[in-house]
Scaffold this motif. Sequence first.
Motif: not given
Length: 197
Positions: A119-121, A177-180, A185-189, A191-197
């Motif tokens: 559900s949250f990829a 709410l979590y779907d939103d 999160y998915q649309s902006g990930k 741009d982050n530098d989290i190793p496992l994003s």
Amino acid sequence: MADASLLNRLLDVIEHDIVPKTAEGVASGNKLFGAAILRKSDRSLVIAETNNETENPLWHGEVHCLKRFYEMPKAERVDTEDAIFLATHEPCSLCLSAITWTGFDNFYYLFSHEDSRDSFAIPHDLKILKEVFTLEPGGYNAENAYWKSFGLRRLARELEAHDREHIERRIASIAALYDDLSATYQSGKADNDIPLS
């Protein structure tokens, strides 16, 4: 038999205490995992937190909650054996270990590892359990010498019909709410530098 009042209280904490923090965290590029600690005696909130991996990739929702919990003055904390640990998502191997090392005898969660993947990829929990520990989904011991774990959806299915329907409606509302949050999160990930994003 499951306790409808406990489930309602845990859903209240997710909806009113964790989700607002998570919305802020997701807006900053963090994942949508959060956690809270409550007193067993009266179910009052001790602390609620969310993922802060943009600061440190170890600050998963549960671990960040524990970090902040131990930063509180000792007089404001509760002994972990007198506390309920609540996670929005079934804890990963890192978070399972942190809950164990800090002495909690329980944890509750809303979304399963499969939900995180499907559900949250965010498939990393199951991939790590498989690759590092050779465990299939659900393969860790959910009740052991350290703690018992409880999925809120499974507990809801054990309730009498009226309570079950009410709790399931609440869960569906929180899931929306979590779907939103997930979409944000998915649309902006990228741009982050989290190793496992």
